[in-house]
Design a protein around this motif. Structure first.
Motif, PDB file in Angstrom:
ATOM      1  N   CYS A   1       0.811  -1.218   0.000  1.00 23.71           N
ATOM      2  CA  CYS A   1       0.000   0.000   0.000  1.00 23.71           C
ATOM      3  C   CYS A   1       0.848   1.272   0.000  1.00 23.71           C
ATOM      4  CB  CYS A   1      -0.946   0.010   1.202  1.00 23.71           C
ATOM      5  SG  CYS A   1      -2.219  -1.286   1.127  1.00 23.71           S
ATOM      6  N   GLN A   2       2.071   1.189   0.510  1.00 27.24           N
ATOM      7  CA  GLN A   2       2.958   2.356   0.538  1.00 27.24           C
ATOM      8  C   GLN A   2       3.793   2.478  -0.734  1.00 27.24           C
ATOM      9  OE1 GLN A   2       2.884   4.775   2.855  1.00 27.24           O
ATOM     10  NE2 GLN A   2       1.136   3.631   3.650  1.00 27.24           N
ATOM     11  N   ASN A   3       3.602   1.542  -1.656  1.00 31.41           N
ATOM     12  CA  ASN A   3       4.317   1.623  -2.923  1.00 31.41           C
ATOM     13  C   ASN A   3       3.931   2.917  -3.645  1.00 31.41           C
ATOM     14  OD1 ASN A   3       4.019   1.017  -6.070  1.00 31.41           O
ATOM     15  ND2 ASN A   3       5.776  -0.125  -5.293  1.00 31.41           N
TER      16      ASN A   3
ATOM     17  N   ASP B   1       0.142   6.777  -5.899  1.00 32.56           N
ATOM     18  CA  ASP B   1      -0.051   7.887  -6.832  1.00 32.56           C
ATOM     19  C   ASP B   1      -1.088   7.590  -7.905  1.00 32.56           C
ATOM     20  OD1 ASP B   1       1.860   9.240  -5.419  1.00 32.56           O
ATOM     21  OD2 ASP B   1       3.490   8.816  -6.833  1.00 32.56           O
ATOM     22  N   LYS B   2      -1.093   6.346  -8.411  1.00 37.12           N
ATOM     23  CA  LYS B   2      -1.910   6.028  -9.577  1.00 37.12           C
ATOM     24  C   LYS B   2      -3.214   5.302  -9.261  1.00 37.12           C
ATOM     25  CE  LYS B   2       1.496   7.521 -12.193  1.00 37.12           C
ATOM     26  NZ  LYS B   2       1.411   8.848 -12.842  1.00 37.12           N
ATOM     27  N   VAL B   3      -3.238   4.479  -8.214  1.00 38.06           N
ATOM     28  CA  VAL B   3      -4.389   3.607  -7.966  1.00 38.06           C
ATOM     29  C   VAL B   3      -5.257   4.099  -6.812  1.00 38.06           C
ATOM     30  CG1 VAL B   3      -5.111   1.255  -7.381  1.00 38.06           C
ATOM     31  CG2 VAL B   3      -3.140   1.627  -8.879  1.00 38.06           C
TER      32      VAL B   3
ATOM     33  N   ALA C   1     -12.912  -7.152  -5.707  1.00 33.43           N
ATOM     34  CA  ALA C   1     -13.655  -8.060  -6.585  1.00 33.43           C
ATOM     35  C   ALA C   1     -12.736  -9.057  -7.269  1.00 33.43           C
ATOM     36  CB  ALA C   1     -14.422  -7.255  -7.633  1.00 33.43           C
ATOM     37  N   ALA C   2     -11.459  -8.684  -7.457  1.00 32.62           N
ATOM     38  CA  ALA C   2     -10.492  -9.558  -8.119  1.00 32.62           C
ATOM     39  C   ALA C   2      -9.843 -10.543  -7.153  1.00 32.62           C
ATOM     40  CB  ALA C   2      -9.415  -8.715  -8.799  1.00 32.62           C
ATOM     41  N   GLY C   3     -10.279 -10.554  -5.903  1.00 32.37           N
ATOM     42  CA  GLY C   3      -9.756 -11.536  -4.948  1.00 32.37           C
ATOM     43  C   GLY C   3      -8.691 -11.019  -4.009  1.00 32.37           C
ATOM     44  N   PHE C   4      -8.418  -9.718  -4.018  1.00 27.28           N
ATOM     45  CA  PHE C   4      -7.438  -9.140  -3.097  1.00 27.28           C
ATOM     46  C   PHE C   4      -8.115  -8.763  -1.788  1.00 27.28           C
ATOM     47  CE2 PHE C   4      -5.383  -8.595  -7.153  1.00 27.28           C
ATOM     48  CZ  PHE C   4      -4.022  -8.676  -6.889  1.00 27.28           C
ATOM     49  N   ARG C   5      -7.369  -8.927  -0.684  1.00 27.04           N
ATOM     50  CA  ARG C   5      -7.828  -8.504   0.637  1.00 27.04           C
ATOM     51  C   ARG C   5      -6.681  -7.804   1.355  1.00 27.04           C
ATOM     52  NH1 ARG C   5     -11.541  -9.942  -1.832  1.00 27.04           N
ATOM     53  NH2 ARG C   5     -13.254 -11.347  -1.252  1.00 27.04           N
ATOM     54  N   GLN C   6      -7.024  -6.830   2.183  1.00 28.10           N
ATOM     55  CA  GLN C   6      -5.979  -6.108   2.915  1.00 28.10           C
ATOM     56  C   GLN C   6      -5.488  -6.927   4.104  1.00 28.10           C
ATOM     57  OE1 GLN C   6      -7.413  -2.015   3.725  1.00 28.10           O
ATOM     58  NE2 GLN C   6      -5.533  -1.369   2.687  1.00 28.10           N
ATOM     59  N   GLN C   7      -4.152  -6.977   4.246  1.00 31.61           N
ATOM     60  CA  GLN C   7      -3.521  -7.689   5.362  1.00 31.61           C
ATOM     61  C   GLN C   7      -2.292  -6.926   5.829  1.00 31.61           C
ATOM     62  OE1 GLN C   7      -2.561 -11.772   4.517  1.00 31.61           O
ATOM     63  NE2 GLN C   7      -4.489 -12.185   3.465  1.00 31.61           N
ATOM     64  N   GLU C   8      -1.943  -7.136   7.081  1.00 36.79           N
ATOM     65  CA  GLU C   8      -0.677  -6.596   7.602  1.00 36.79           C
ATOM     66  C   GLU C   8       0.402  -7.660   7.431  1.00 36.79           C
ATOM     67  OE1 GLU C   8      -1.352  -3.190  11.000  1.00 36.79           O
ATOM     68  OE2 GLU C   8      -0.993  -5.260  11.631  1.00 36.79           O
ATOM     69  N   ILE C   9       1.480  -7.296   6.753  1.00 34.41           N
ATOM     70  CA  ILE C   9       2.564  -8.232   6.471  1.00 34.41           C
ATOM     71  C   ILE C   9       3.883  -7.580   6.863  1.00 34.41           C
ATOM     72  CG2 ILE C   9       3.798  -9.485   4.640  1.00 34.41           C
ATOM     73  CD1 ILE C   9       1.227  -9.741   3.131  1.00 34.41           C
TER      74      ILE C   9
ATOM     75  N   THR D   1       9.081  -4.385   9.589  1.00 33.77           N
ATOM     76  CA  THR D   1       7.971  -3.509   9.991  1.00 33.77           C
ATOM     77  C   THR D   1       6.675  -4.037   9.396  1.00 33.77           C
ATOM     78  OG1 THR D   1       9.460  -1.600   9.956  1.00 33.77           O
ATOM     79  CG2 THR D   1       7.103  -1.131  10.026  1.00 33.77           C
ATOM     80  N   LEU D   2       5.619  -4.024  10.223  1.00 35.15           N
ATOM     81  CA  LEU D   2       4.317  -4.446   9.723  1.00 35.15           C
ATOM     82  C   LEU D   2       3.725  -3.343   8.836  1.00 35.15           C
ATOM     83  CD1 LEU D   2       2.665  -6.151  12.833  1.00 35.15           C
ATOM     84  CD2 LEU D   2       3.514  -7.249  10.752  1.00 35.15           C
ATOM     85  N   GLU D   3       3.342  -3.724   7.621  1.00 32.07           N
ATOM     86  CA  GLU D   3       2.759  -2.765   6.689  1.00 32.07           C
ATOM     87  C   GLU D   3       1.511  -3.357   6.041  1.00 32.07           C
ATOM     88  OE1 GLU D   3       5.181  -0.851   3.825  1.00 32.07           O
ATOM     89  OE2 GLU D   3       6.916  -0.668   5.146  1.00 32.07           O
ATOM     90  N   GLN D   4       0.658  -2.469   5.541  1.00 34.20           N
ATOM     91  CA  GLN D   4      -0.571  -2.889   4.868  1.00 34.20           C
ATOM     92  C   GLN D   4      -0.272  -3.317   3.428  1.00 34.20           C
ATOM     93  OE1 GLN D   4      -3.759  -3.245   5.856  1.00 34.20           O
ATOM     94  NE2 GLN D   4      -3.308  -2.691   7.995  1.00 34.20           N
ATOM     95  N   PHE D   5      -0.807  -4.477   3.057  1.00 32.96           N
ATOM     96  CA  PHE D   5      -0.691  -4.997   1.693  1.00 32.96           C
ATOM     97  C   PHE D   5      -2.075  -5.398   1.199  1.00 32.96           C
ATOM     98  CE2 PHE D   5       3.682  -5.284   2.853  1.00 32.96           C
ATOM     99  CZ  PHE D   5       4.428  -5.399   1.687  1.00 32.96           C
ATOM    100  N   TRP D   6      -2.270  -5.333  -0.114  1.00 32.52           N
ATOM    101  CA  TRP D   6      -3.393  -6.002  -0.747  1.00 32.52           C
ATOM    102  C   TRP D   6      -2.873  -7.353  -1.232  1.00 32.52           C
ATOM    103  CZ3 TRP D   6      -8.450  -4.851  -0.875  1.00 32.52           C
ATOM    104  CH2 TRP D   6      -8.843  -3.551  -0.544  1.00 32.52           C
TER     105      TRP D   6
END
Length: 439
Positions: free
Chosen positions: A203-205, A210-212, A224-232, A237-242
């Motif tokens: 998510c910090q990419n 900037d674009k999404v 809808a495409a099957g992504f879910r937010q998770q901390e990884i 450091t724990l960061e938010q990912f789809w």
């Protein structure tokens, strides 16, 4: 959900299944030759049959009846008669309690004029057939479209997200950039379904942020495409990912479907409301100013440019060639987003409508035709006397220099002019004539 939205979703799904079914194939050679021969058969339109003597006699009798009807019960289109009728209807409405019986979407929108009271039209209004029959300014429609699509997410998240991306974001370049990034995410998984590195979006990419992320509807498409937010864990450091999980979708076919739907760029379109007005000659002469909505640039920019043009006009007229003057004229036309078209009829009445500068001249002809009392051929001329031909019909109003406002002249086609004028002297439908404004 509106029936039109349901039909849209159903049609998109059917198209997707058809594409995924793969190319067609022939069952045997005989059927192949049959299909080939059938495809080569040219279509011959049915020949027009000349009317019989009996048919002509029936038509003449109908015309005679119409003549008698006209003499017995003429429709009075005089301005005084129309104003009297309007007053009677207004008094009847007051007795019935005003607008209580009028549907909400048909009630007039109260607006305050920010400029001169002599505005030719109070503003630019739109319809959205996919949602409702309301007539609203564009800004109000933007809010209603967002609300409407958010209500559809639970029932059809994927296609609704695609509509949100293309309908609710107003920078086309940013939408295109977001679409390219989202398609890249989906294509990577479709091509490499087991490659774990393509299953995660940080998510910090910078590209994602900037674009999404700023594009309304983008994260709904990822969901809808099957992504879910998770901390990884990322570098300690724990960061938010789809994170993509194939268990959230029905295989990569879902991703292909969403990618194709996104690329199709379907959106909920607004249609310019014609905002029909009927004017007397005196009214048409007075109402000459256009509201700010007609301009593609701000009023402040218009004033600055006008000051500059006034100061440099004499010098420019001395130095400019014809080609340079035409170029400046086109630049002037591009300042406008809408055009006000008035059609002057032989009885002195004007019919007025609002159009996008990118609409075709055929749309103006259709507007005139749908408001005429008689469905007969007619001719429209420019202010310079040019009679528009079939070759002009597919040209835009901008191309024909009918921007920002113009007055066209109406006349019946000479081939039927004498016949139609012998039957009637009215041009517009009675219900349209009732729109004429009081002095």
């Amino acid at each position: 959900m509106a029936d039109k939205i349901k039909n849209f979703f159903k049609r998109k799904k059917v198209d997707a299944k058809f594409k995924l079914a793969g190319p067609g194939h022939r069952l045997d050679s005989s059927s192949s030759s049959f299909e080939s021969n059938r495809s080569k058969t040219s279509y011959a339109p049915p020949q027009r049959i000349e009317p019989t003597i009996a048919t002509r006699q029936a038509a003449e009798a109908a015309l005679a009846r119409l003549n008698n009807q006209k003499k017995d019960t003429p429709f009075n289109t005089s301005l005084a008669a129309i104003q009297a009728q309007v007053r009677r209807e207004l008094e009847a409405e007051k007795k019935d309690g005003g607008n209580n019986n009028i549907p909400e979407y048909r009630k007039p929108i109260e607006t305050e004029l920010e400029a001169s009271p002599l505005l030719a039209v109070k503003g630019v209004y739109f319809r959205c057939p996919m949602i409702s029959e309301e007539v609203l300014p564009k800004e109000e429609w933007r809010g209603k479209i967002k609300t409407f699509l958010l209500e559809q997410l639970e029932e059809e998240r994927g296609l609704t997200a695609c509509l949100m991306i293309h309908s609710c974001n107003y920078s086309r370049s940013k939408v295109t950039e977001c679409m390219d990034v989202l398609c890249r995410y989906l294509d990577n998984i479709i091509a490499n379904p087991t490659e774990v590195k393509f299953h995660k979006i940080r998510c910090q990419n910078a590209l994602f942020k900037d674009k999404v992320e700023p594009i309304f509807g983008a994260v709904e498409l990822l969901y809808a495409a099957g992504f879910r937010q998770q901390e990884i864990d990322h570098n300690g450091t724990l960061e938010q990912f789809w994170v993509f999980d194939v268990a959230n979708v029905e295989g990569t076919q879902t991703l292909e479907f969403l990618r194709d739907a996104l690329k199709s760029e379907d959106r909920i379109e607004l249609e310019v409301d014609r905002n029909i007005q009927v004017l007397s000659p005196a009214q048409a002469a007075k109402r000459i100013e256009l509201p700010n909505e007609f301009y593609a640039i701000s009023p402040e920019e218009i004033k600055k440019e006008q000051m500059y043009r006034t100061e440099a006009m004499e010098k420019q007229m001395q130095l400019r060639t014809k080609a340079m003057r035409e170029k400046d004229e086109l630049r002037e036309i591009r300042k406008y987003k809408f055009a006000l078209i008035r059609i002057r009829f032989p009885d002195g009445i004007y019919l007025q409508g609002t159009f996008s500068v990118y609409e075709k001249f055929s749309d103006v002809l259709a507007f005139i035709q749908e408001n005429l009392e008689h469905d007969c051929p007619f001719i429209v001329s420019s202010p310079t006397g040019h009679k528009y031909e079939v070759a002009d019909h597919e040209n835009t109003l901008m191309h024909l220099r009918l921007v920002p406002a113009t007055i066209l002249t109406f006349q019946w086609d000479p081939s039927i002019a004498e016949e139609i004028t012998s039957v009637t002297t009215t041009y517009l439908k009675p219900e349209v004539m009732m729109l004429i404004q009081s002095l």
